[in-house]
Design an enzyme around this catalytic site. Sequence first.
Site, PDB file in Angstrom:
ATOM      1  N   TYR A  53      53.396  27.719 177.579  1.00 35.87           N
ATOM      2  CA  TYR A  53      54.759  28.199 177.794  1.00 35.87           C
ATOM      3  C   TYR A  53      55.191  27.880 179.236  1.00 35.87           C
ATOM      4  O   TYR A  53      54.424  28.098 180.184  1.00 35.87           O
ATOM      5  CB  TYR A  53      54.809  29.699 177.513  1.00 35.87           C
ATOM      6  CG  TYR A  53      56.102  30.340 177.948  1.00 35.87           C
ATOM      7  CD1 TYR A  53      57.329  29.841 177.508  1.00 35.87           C
ATOM      8  CD2 TYR A  53      56.104  31.433 178.801  1.00 35.87           C
ATOM      9  CE1 TYR A  53      58.517  30.418 177.918  1.00 35.87           C
ATOM     10  CE2 TYR A  53      57.294  32.017 179.209  1.00 35.87           C
ATOM     11  CZ  TYR A  53      58.496  31.491 178.767  1.00 35.87           C
ATOM     12  OH  TYR A  53      59.675  32.056 179.178  1.00 35.87           O
TER      13      TYR A  53
ATOM     14  N   ASP B  41      45.667  33.058 174.921  1.00 36.10           N
ATOM     15  CA  ASP B  41      47.012  33.542 174.610  1.00 36.10           C
ATOM     16  C   ASP B  41      47.204  33.370 173.103  1.00 36.10           C
ATOM     17  O   ASP B  41      47.326  32.260 172.597  1.00 36.10           O
ATOM     18  CB  ASP B  41      48.051  32.736 175.405  1.00 36.10           C
ATOM     19  CG  ASP B  41      49.467  33.259 175.211  1.00 36.10           C
ATOM     20  OD1 ASP B  41      49.762  33.806 174.132  1.00 36.10           O
ATOM     21  OD2 ASP B  41      50.296  33.103 176.133  1.00 36.10           O
TER      22      ASP B  41
ATOM     23  N   LYS C 137      57.282  38.548 170.753  1.00 33.80           N
ATOM     24  CA  LYS C 137      57.356  37.576 169.662  1.00 33.80           C
ATOM     25  C   LYS C 137      56.954  38.221 168.330  1.00 33.80           C
ATOM     26  O   LYS C 137      57.533  39.215 167.953  1.00 33.80           O
ATOM     27  CB  LYS C 137      56.491  36.375 170.040  1.00 33.80           C
ATOM     28  CG  LYS C 137      56.753  35.851 171.469  1.00 33.80           C
ATOM     29  CD  LYS C 137      58.184  35.382 171.604  1.00 33.80           C
ATOM     30  CE  LYS C 137      58.577  34.773 172.932  1.00 33.80           C
ATOM     31  NZ  LYS C 137      58.330  35.461 174.166  1.00 33.80           N
TER      32      LYS C 137
ATOM     33  N   ARG D 119      53.619  56.076 184.512  1.00 31.59           N
ATOM     34  CA  ARG D 119      53.155  54.737 184.892  1.00 31.59           C
ATOM     35  C   ARG D 119      51.669  54.597 184.557  1.00 31.59           C
ATOM     36  O   ARG D 119      51.204  53.559 184.110  1.00 31.59           O
ATOM     37  CB  ARG D 119      53.402  54.472 186.395  1.00 31.59           C
ATOM     38  CG  ARG D 119      52.768  53.170 186.850  1.00 31.59           C
ATOM     39  CD  ARG D 119      53.268  52.621 188.183  1.00 31.59           C
ATOM     40  NE  ARG D 119      53.696  53.585 189.162  1.00 31.59           N
ATOM     41  CZ  ARG D 119      52.877  54.379 189.873  1.00 31.59           C
ATOM     42  NH1 ARG D 119      51.571  54.331 189.699  1.00 31.59           N
ATOM     43  NH2 ARG D 119      53.371  55.219 190.757  1.00 31.59           N
TER      44      ARG D 119
HETATM   45  O1  P1T Z   1      58.600  36.292 177.654  1.00 25.58           O
HETATM   46  P1  P1T Z   1      57.361  37.106 177.890  1.00 25.58           P
HETATM   47  O2  P1T Z   1      57.238  38.308 177.015  1.00 25.58           O
HETATM   48  O3  P1T Z   1      57.130  37.409 179.346  1.00 25.58           O
HETATM   49  O4  P1T Z   1      56.111  36.192 177.421  1.00 25.58           O
HETATM   50  C1  P1T Z   1      55.728  35.000 178.031  1.00 25.58           C
HETATM   51  C2  P1T Z   1      55.027  34.108 177.043  1.00 25.58           C
HETATM   52  C3  P1T Z   1      53.637  34.056 177.071  1.00 25.58           C
HETATM   53  N1  P1T Z   1      52.941  33.295 176.206  1.00 25.58           N
HETATM   54  C4  P1T Z   1      53.568  32.561 175.272  1.00 25.58           C
HETATM   55  C5  P1T Z   1      52.773  31.711 174.336  1.00 25.58           C
HETATM   56  C6  P1T Z   1      54.969  32.580 175.172  1.00 25.58           C
HETATM   57  O5  P1T Z   1      55.561  31.839 174.223  1.00 25.58           O
HETATM   58  C7  P1T Z   1      55.715  33.376 176.088  1.00 25.58           C
HETATM   59  C8  P1T Z   1      57.204  33.412 176.055  1.00 25.58           C
HETATM   60  N2  P1T Z   1      57.797  32.353 175.387  1.00 25.58           N
HETATM   61  C9  P1T Z   1      59.143  32.145 175.183  1.00 25.58           C
HETATM   62  C10 P1T Z   1      60.083  32.968 175.671  1.00 25.58           C
HETATM   63  C11 P1T Z   1      59.497  30.964 174.399  1.00 25.58           C
HETATM   64  O6  P1T Z   1      60.643  30.839 173.924  1.00 25.58           O
HETATM   65  O7  P1T Z   1      58.633  30.095 174.229  1.00 25.58           O
END
Ligand code: P1T
Length: 379
Positions: A104, A175, A200, A51
């Site tokens: 998001y 972000d 992503k 961890r």
């Molecule tokens: O899904 P996660 O890995 O927890 O990430 C969140 C997140 C944060 N910032 C941006 C710009 C994002 O697009 C996302 C997650 N977005 C999607 C799942 C989507 O389909 O837009």
Amino acid sequence: MATDLAGFDTLAVHAGQEPDPTTGAVMTPIYQVSTYAQDGVGGHKGYEYSRTDNPTRTALQACLAALEGARFGLSFSSGLAATDVILRALVKPGDLVICGDDVYGGTYRLFDKVLKPWGMNFRYADFSMADANEAIPAGTRMVWLETPTNPLLKVSDIQAVALRCKAVGALLVVDNTFATPYFQRPLALGADIVVHSTTKYINGHSDVVGGFLAVNDAALYEPLKFLQNAAGAVPGPQDVWLTLRGVKTLGVRMDRHQSNAEVVLAFLRQHPDVARVYHPFDSPVARRQMSGFGGMISFDLRGDLDRARRFVAATKLFTLAESLGGVESLIETPALMTHASIEPEKRRAAGIEDGLIRLSVGIETAADLVADLAQAFRA
Ligand code: P1T
């Protein structure tokens, strides 16, 4: 390695990674282990418990930090876990956070439904407007900027917002999920922290959920590192290894996402059923602060919500699914899917209409993608 001498693609392949000292294995092993032998209490080789630190994670953190031009990097089990740690490590109840009005849906949900009830104050503003800085009053603790935004691809001037943040003593978090460090380096433009959903483009193959943050200031890094361990939302070694493998091709993939998106963009712009296309291409700020745009495109389809539902169900190569940034093309309706957690009136006020369609253009043959959209318009 001498990272100061290396270009982006070299760093993506090598940074943080040396042949394994025990075996010479060229790829960083998956250290599938929770704990590490000590030869006396406290006598360890830098790893005590996974961890806290794990060698596969160390390699990924170093690699992604190098790509963002950062001194420090921390990986998390999701993008939202990284977001949560940034807020809880650096913002106290009573503090004010100004967030972009088009982020998001899950980020908004975390702020509005989890952190606001704990006493943090959130206000929302459109940072793509010329007078955006007026939205950041003296005393603001943190500004949360997505640029380009999800899903409207609005672009904000990171350097201008960073100057305002410095003037009022606010921290600026960017972000960078949509642009990736291949096309945009927020720390070099004055941001304090960069955050990613590595789910992503960074991983790029739609087979891992993960998050990452990068920071230069040791005084910010320390509480973030502390909370990464203390709260424990860390990724497992298999996910970290897949992400490490995926990021090696980030630059190559982004170039192809971009060239395919240009072809799709040209097709959508001339199509009579498309009321409006959203893409950073038209923004002078984007052309200045980004070296490319990637594969995200949104558009308003003429007709009602039913038409949008029919359209996204009719594509064959573009898979109807949430998420983005993988090698395969995806399609979705933000109002019904990724941004459904935002109240409809707030969502519409931010410009996210019911019929908005978001594309994540993959790396397939561009002509096949256009042909798929063309048949869906006829469906
Ligand atoms: O899904 P996660 O890995 O927890 O990430 C969140 C997140 C944060 N910032 C941006 C710009 C994002 O697009 C996302 C997650 N977005 C999607 C799942 C989507 O389909 O837009």
